[in-house]
Design an enzyme around this catalytic site. Structure first.
Site, PDB file in Angstrom:
ATOM      1  N   CYS A 113       1.055  -1.334   0.358  1.00 44.32           N
ATOM      2  CA  CYS A 113      -0.068   0.508   0.197  1.00 44.32           C
ATOM      3  C   CYS A 113       0.949   1.053   0.625  1.00 44.32           C
ATOM      4  O   CYS A 113       2.107   0.863  -0.314  1.00 44.32           O
ATOM      5  CB  CYS A 113      -0.859  -0.211   0.885  1.00 44.32           C
ATOM      6  SG  CYS A 113      -1.994  -1.851   1.427  1.00 44.32           S
ATOM      7  N   ARG A 172       1.664   1.745  -6.030  1.00 46.10           N
ATOM      8  CA  ARG A 172       1.450   0.999  -4.807  1.00 46.10           C
ATOM      9  C   ARG A 172       0.469   0.059  -4.159  1.00 46.10           C
ATOM     10  O   ARG A 172       0.461  -0.966  -4.006  1.00 46.10           O
ATOM     11  CB  ARG A 172       1.562   1.638  -3.847  1.00 46.10           C
ATOM     12  CG  ARG A 172       3.475   1.983  -4.060  1.00 46.10           C
ATOM     13  CD  ARG A 172       4.237   2.807  -2.422  1.00 46.10           C
ATOM     14  NE  ARG A 172       4.809   1.337  -1.749  1.00 46.10           N
ATOM     15  CZ  ARG A 172       5.269   1.214  -1.438  1.00 46.10           C
ATOM     16  NH1 ARG A 172       6.715   1.239  -1.963  1.00 46.10           N
ATOM     17  NH2 ARG A 172       5.332   0.125  -0.621  1.00 46.10           N
ATOM     18  N   TRP A 197      -3.790  -1.462  -1.277  1.00 45.60           N
ATOM     19  CA  TRP A 197      -3.554  -2.700  -2.275  1.00 45.60           C
ATOM     20  C   TRP A 197      -4.380  -3.883  -1.184  1.00 45.60           C
ATOM     21  O   TRP A 197      -3.499  -4.352  -0.031  1.00 45.60           O
ATOM     22  CB  TRP A 197      -2.376  -3.310  -2.249  1.00 45.60           C
ATOM     23  CG  TRP A 197      -2.168  -4.601  -3.170  1.00 45.60           C
ATOM     24  CD1 TRP A 197      -1.507  -5.868  -2.635  1.00 45.60           C
ATOM     25  CD2 TRP A 197      -2.420  -4.179  -4.695  1.00 45.60           C
ATOM     26  NE1 TRP A 197      -1.936  -6.066  -4.296  1.00 45.60           N
ATOM     27  CE2 TRP A 197      -2.601  -5.764  -4.688  1.00 45.60           C
ATOM     28  CE3 TRP A 197      -2.836  -3.567  -6.058  1.00 45.60           C
ATOM     29  CZ2 TRP A 197      -2.312  -6.687  -6.320  1.00 45.60           C
ATOM     30  CZ3 TRP A 197      -3.847  -4.278  -6.773  1.00 45.60           C
ATOM     31  CH2 TRP A 197      -2.970  -5.581  -6.952  1.00 45.60           C
ATOM     32  N   ASN A 247       0.686  -0.214   6.343  1.00 42.30           N
ATOM     33  CA  ASN A 247       0.997  -1.082   5.105  1.00 42.30           C
ATOM     34  C   ASN A 247       2.206  -2.201   5.628  1.00 42.30           C
ATOM     35  O   ASN A 247       2.668  -2.071   6.498  1.00 42.30           O
ATOM     36  CB  ASN A 247       2.324  -0.588   4.128  1.00 42.30           C
ATOM     37  CG  ASN A 247       2.963  -1.489   3.058  1.00 42.30           C
ATOM     38  OD1 ASN A 247       2.448  -1.830   2.832  1.00 42.30           O
ATOM     39  ND2 ASN A 247       3.987  -1.062   2.466  1.00 42.30           N
ATOM     40  N   GLY A 248       1.373  -3.853   5.329  1.00 40.54           N
ATOM     41  CA  GLY A 248       2.575  -4.535   5.462  1.00 40.54           C
ATOM     42  C   GLY A 248       1.420  -5.589   5.710  1.00 40.54           C
ATOM     43  O   GLY A 248       0.112  -5.548   5.637  1.00 40.54           O
ATOM     44  N   GLU A 277       8.281 -21.246 -18.893  1.00 39.51           N
ATOM     45  CA  GLU A 277       8.477 -20.013 -18.675  1.00 39.51           C
ATOM     46  C   GLU A 277       9.703 -18.935 -19.104  1.00 39.51           C
ATOM     47  O   GLU A 277       9.407 -17.578 -18.960  1.00 39.51           O
ATOM     48  CB  GLU A 277       8.057 -20.070 -16.785  1.00 39.51           C
ATOM     49  CG  GLU A 277       8.030 -18.082 -16.145  1.00 39.51           C
ATOM     50  CD  GLU A 277       6.858 -17.625 -16.606  1.00 39.51           C
ATOM     51  OE1 GLU A 277       5.822 -17.575 -17.143  1.00 39.51           O
ATOM     52  OE2 GLU A 277       7.323 -16.389 -16.243  1.00 39.51           O
ATOM     53  N   LYS A 294       9.066 -16.113 -20.718  1.00 38.96           N
ATOM     54  CA  LYS A 294       9.460 -13.980 -20.320  1.00 38.96           C
ATOM     55  C   LYS A 294      10.421 -13.729 -21.355  1.00 38.96           C
ATOM     56  O   LYS A 294      10.333 -12.735 -21.568  1.00 38.96           O
ATOM     57  CB  LYS A 294      10.527 -14.143 -19.375  1.00 38.96           C
ATOM     58  CG  LYS A 294      10.258 -14.660 -17.860  1.00 38.96           C
ATOM     59  CD  LYS A 294       9.422 -13.635 -17.210  1.00 38.96           C
ATOM     60  CE  LYS A 294       7.802 -13.280 -17.670  1.00 38.96           C
ATOM     61  NZ  LYS A 294       6.420 -13.477 -16.594  1.00 38.96           N
ATOM     62  N   GLU A 307       8.126 -12.624 -24.886  1.00 38.21           N
ATOM     63  CA  GLU A 307       7.664 -11.615 -24.607  1.00 38.21           C
ATOM     64  C   GLU A 307       8.497 -10.143 -24.615  1.00 38.21           C
ATOM     65  O   GLU A 307       7.940  -9.095 -24.624  1.00 38.21           O
ATOM     66  CB  GLU A 307       6.544 -11.709 -23.441  1.00 38.21           C
ATOM     67  CG  GLU A 307       7.118 -11.951 -21.813  1.00 38.21           C
ATOM     68  CD  GLU A 307       5.762 -11.733 -20.972  1.00 38.21           C
ATOM     69  OE1 GLU A 307       4.949 -11.024 -21.178  1.00 38.21           O
ATOM     70  OE2 GLU A 307       6.279 -12.536 -19.994  1.00 38.21           O
ATOM     71  N   HIS A 353      13.458 -35.371 -32.123  1.00 35.91           N
ATOM     72  CA  HIS A 353      12.460 -35.414 -32.719  1.00 35.91           C
ATOM     73  C   HIS A 353      12.180 -35.138 -33.606  1.00 35.91           C
ATOM     74  O   HIS A 353      10.701 -34.131 -33.514  1.00 35.91           O
ATOM     75  CB  HIS A 353      11.003 -36.099 -32.229  1.00 35.91           C
ATOM     76  CG  HIS A 353      11.714 -37.654 -31.038  1.00 35.91           C
ATOM     77  ND1 HIS A 353      11.264 -38.574 -32.018  1.00 35.91           N
ATOM     78  CD2 HIS A 353      11.547 -37.737 -29.991  1.00 35.91           C
ATOM     79  CE1 HIS A 353      11.675 -39.191 -30.866  1.00 35.91           C
ATOM     80  NE2 HIS A 353      11.734 -38.531 -29.543  1.00 35.91           N
ATOM     81  N   LYS A 386      -1.651  -6.306 -19.622  1.00 35.97           N
ATOM     82  CA  LYS A 386      -0.836  -6.470 -18.051  1.00 35.97           C
ATOM     83  C   LYS A 386      -2.437  -7.343 -17.693  1.00 35.97           C
ATOM     84  O   LYS A 386      -2.476  -8.872 -17.797  1.00 35.97           O
ATOM     85  CB  LYS A 386      -0.776  -5.325 -17.340  1.00 35.97           C
ATOM     86  CG  LYS A 386      -0.762  -5.972 -16.007  1.00 35.97           C
ATOM     87  CD  LYS A 386       0.360  -6.474 -15.800  1.00 35.97           C
ATOM     88  CE  LYS A 386       0.949  -7.301 -14.447  1.00 35.97           C
ATOM     89  NZ  LYS A 386       2.051  -8.225 -14.259  1.00 35.97           N
TER      90      LYS A 386
HETATM   91  O1  M6R Z   1      -3.622 -11.816 -14.721  1.00 36.44           O
HETATM   92  P1  M6R Z   1      -3.144 -13.654 -15.224  1.00 36.44           P
HETATM   93  O2  M6R Z   1      -2.003 -14.265 -14.426  1.00 36.44           O
HETATM   94  O3  M6R Z   1      -5.238 -14.568 -14.965  1.00 36.44           O
HETATM   95  O4  M6R Z   1      -2.587 -13.069 -17.139  1.00 36.44           O
HETATM   96  C1  M6R Z   1      -2.698 -14.140 -17.734  1.00 36.44           C
HETATM   97  C2  M6R Z   1      -1.477 -14.121 -18.228  1.00 36.44           C
HETATM   98  O5  M6R Z   1      -1.878 -13.154 -19.504  1.00 36.44           O
HETATM   99  C3  M6R Z   1      -0.361 -13.927 -17.744  1.00 36.44           C
HETATM  100  O6  M6R Z   1       0.361 -14.746 -17.069  1.00 36.44           O
HETATM  101  C4  M6R Z   1       0.736 -13.453 -18.366  1.00 36.44           C
HETATM  102  O7  M6R Z   1       0.642 -14.620 -19.459  1.00 36.44           O
HETATM  103  C5  M6R Z   1       2.119 -12.423 -18.042  1.00 36.44           C
HETATM  104  N1  M6R Z   1       1.713 -11.213 -18.656  1.00 36.44           N
HETATM  105  C6  M6R Z   1       3.324 -12.867 -18.974  1.00 36.44           C
HETATM  106  O8  M6R Z   1       4.388 -12.840 -18.337  1.00 36.44           O
END
Ligand code: M6R
Length: 609
Positions: A2, A29, A76, A102-103, A482, A486, A489, A505, A604
């Site tokens: 927060c 925050r 938050w 906050n915490g 993952e 990363k 993207e 294969h 996001k």
């Molecule tokens: O908010 P969510 O976790 O449901 O979002 C799912 C994906 O859109 C999200 O994890 C996306 O793959 C990431 N931003 C990648 O870093």
């Protein structure tokens, strides 16, 4: 996470306006509810509500509050949904004390119970409200707490957890009381005005002279003085002058939110793992009652879910567990009935693909356990059991701290499952839980510190390549997936992850000298076979980067290796092993001149199908 701000002044007229502006600078925050309180004519006046600062300010006109001292908060949510009652500041029974925090106060339930027994009544579901009542209670015993300062000291000695606290009392209308442990709190100094805030941008337009309050310190601010103490002894602070712009200060000096969020992982994990046992027990009960389990998610959250799948299916023996990408739900919908438990994993709690799957599943009678970061978002509201990662808001589009927090929460459930089905007795469970809770944040901190430079150097090396492979076997495959996501993207280097045995294969056909191959290689049951796969790639000239631990023979076959500490608990590995890959992706983006916080074509929160 927060945002807090507090101001006490002799010269400025409209403190509430300064607080409102400061809160806008802290909105990164947290942004689900907001409130401010000032002291005027010996009384506390409060305005607060659910919503963004802009929305609440438009509706309530926060600047109407008069006074030369005040506190403000942007929330938050962690304890209790975002609504007016749970918005800070929170008061005591007399209306003379008000506090923002906050915490997480980990022992708040125990304290609340005791306060209730002494006749206190509570308005909110927050952990914070106990602080105001505790100070009120202490002041009822002047022989022990003759001043607000002493009462505040005594309260701080009773609480456990992480906190940045600012408190004011109507009878001391010039003084702000502060305390900090594991949550940031900085003090700003101007002639006859003093500020306290979670982060410097909150007061940067008034002063650049700053003191950082340290863990365990308690402070009192008046317009003309700053007094700091630790363990009862006065501390001489060392103010410094910041040269930041408001923008860079918001990132606490980090060049990007993504890097800041990578570094926030130890505290995000610590907060996530403070989840109370009853919530975990309720989720486990649903899992054990069900005939089948579906783990439903998208993107990075799906990779966390896939890690959960590997753990759960081992623990649950023959009970079927299906990891399902939410947009592919239709292919699994025939499995859903009232004997199905769905674990929906979503950082935002708003991803449309997940919601579109959950609605019919709910109609078909499935029980839903939600793992989300945003309290009271749509997915936990649709669920029977909402569980929260407490990673704080994530601004970078690439999920980092929320991913490891999801994995930690799934690991916590996995431990509880083993205990409740009897494969771990009480003492084994207790000691593993202690390792998970205590070692995870510290191992994470160590890995980030020790590997950042190497990640940067390797990122520079691979940043000119068009493609990379991420290989792993068995339960380590989600880490490879993952890692590849990363780098794709954020740096736009094409990356593919697949089970290492699949190389021969097809994929090995495109391996040529210097082709980057990142191998996820803990010293576990997958080690021997993965070594053979490394040999195959090496023989074709591949540039092998392994993420491994000391004594693994893959180090000799690698061109470079991240050597991680051996984990005291295998459940921690999926957290440890992703950290170098997050940093590799970040630095590859930076080397290529791409803004890692705002990758093209991505949002996001994905609220379209
Ligand atoms: O908010 P969510 O976790 O449901 O979002 C799912 C994906 O859109 C999200 O994890 C996306 O793959 C990431 N931003 C990648 O870093």
């Amino acid at each position: 996470m927060c945002g807090i701000i507090a101001i006490t002044t002799q010269s400025k007229k409209n403190v509430s306006k300064m607080i409102t502006t400061g809160l806008k600078r802290l909105e990164y925050r947290g942004y689900d509810s907001v409130g401010i309180a000032t002291i005027n004519n010996g009384k506390i006046h409060t305005l607060k509500d659910k919503g963004t600062i802009e929305k609440v300010d438009n509706a309530l006109n926060l600047e109407q509050l008069e006074g030369t001292i005040g506190i403000g908060h942007t929330r938050w949510a962690t304890h209790g949904p975002p609504n007016r009652e749970n918005a800070h500041p929170h008061g005591d029974c007399t209306g003379e004390i008000t506090v923002v925090h906050n915490g997480i106060i980990e022992n708040y339930l125990k304290l609340k119970q005791k306060l209730r027994e002494s006749g206190h009544s509570f308005i909110s579901e927050t952990d914070t409200e106990v602080l105001a009542h505790l100070v009120e209670e202490e002041l009822k015993h002047p022989e022990l707490a003759p001043t607000v300062k002493e009462a505040f000291r005594r309260v701080i000695s009773q609480i456990e957890g992480s906190y940045a606290i600012t408190l004011i009392h109507a009878k001391e209308p010039e003084t702000i009381f502060l305390a900090r442990k594991d949550s940031p709190l900085v003090i700003g100094i101007q002639d006859d005005t003093k500020f306290a805030a979670s982060d410097i941008p909150a007061f940067l337009e008034y002063t650049k002279k700053v003191i950082v309050l340290k863990d365990g310190e308690i402070a009192t601010l008046t317009p003309k003085s700053v007094y700091i103490e630790k363990n009862g002894y006065r501390v001489q602070p060392k103010p410094f002058i910041v040269s930041w712009t408001a923008e860079s200060a918001q990132k606490s000096g980090y060049p990007h939110f993504m890097l800041k969020e990578i570094h926030e992982q130890p505290i995000a994990l610590r907060n996530t793992l403070t989840i109370n046992s009853e919530s975990v027990h309720s989720a486990v009960t649903k899992i054990l009652e069900a005939e089948r389990i579906i783990i439903l998610a998208c993107g990075t959250s799906y990779h966390a879910g896939l890690t959960g799948y590997h753990q759960f299916q081992r623990i649950l023996n023959k009970k079927p567990v299906y990891p399902v990408i939410a947009s592919e739900y239709d292919s699994y919908s025939h499995l859903i009935d009232n004997e199905t438990a769905i674990i929906a994993v979503s950082q935002s709690g708003e991803t449309l693909d997940v919601m579109k799957a959950l609605s019919p599943a709910k109609k078909d009678g499935a029980s839903i356990i939600a793992i989300t970061n945003v309290v009271d978002s749509s997915i936990p509201r649709l669920s029977n059991i909402p569980l929260y990662t407490r990673a704080g808001p994530e601004i970078g589009v690439a999920a980092t701290k929320t991913h490891t927090a999801q994995v930690a929460l799934l690991a916590r459930i996995a431990l509880q499952l083993q205990h409740e089905i009897g494969t771990l007795d009480k003492s084994e469970f207790d000691s593993m839980l202690q390792i998970l809770n205590e070692e995870t944040p510290s191992i994470t901190r160590k890995i980030i510190q020790q590997n950042e430079f190497k990640a940067k150097r390797l990122a520079e090396r691979i940043s000119s390549r068009k493609s990379a492979y991420f290989l792993a076997r068995g339960p380590n495959l989600p880490i490879a997936l993952e890692g590849a996501l990363k780098i794709k993207e954020i740096s736009y280097i094409h990356a593919e992850a697949f089970p290492a045995g699949e190389s021969k294969h097809g994929p090995i056909a495109i391996v040529e000298p210097s082709f980057p191959i990142i191998m996820i290689a803990p010293n576990d049951a997958t080690a021997k076979k993965l070594l053979n796969n490394a040999e195959e790639m090496k023989a074709r000239g591949g540039y092998i980067i392994s993420v491994t631990e000391k004594d693994h023979s893959i180090i000799q076959r690698s061109d470079s290796a991240f050597i991680l500490p051996t984990s005291p608990l295998h459940l921690i590995n999926p957290i440890s092993y992703i950290l170098p890959l997050q940093m590799l992706a970040y630095y590859a983006a930076v080397t290529r001149g791409v803004d890692p916080d705002k990758p093209k074509n991505l949002a996001k929160t994905v609220t379209v199908e």
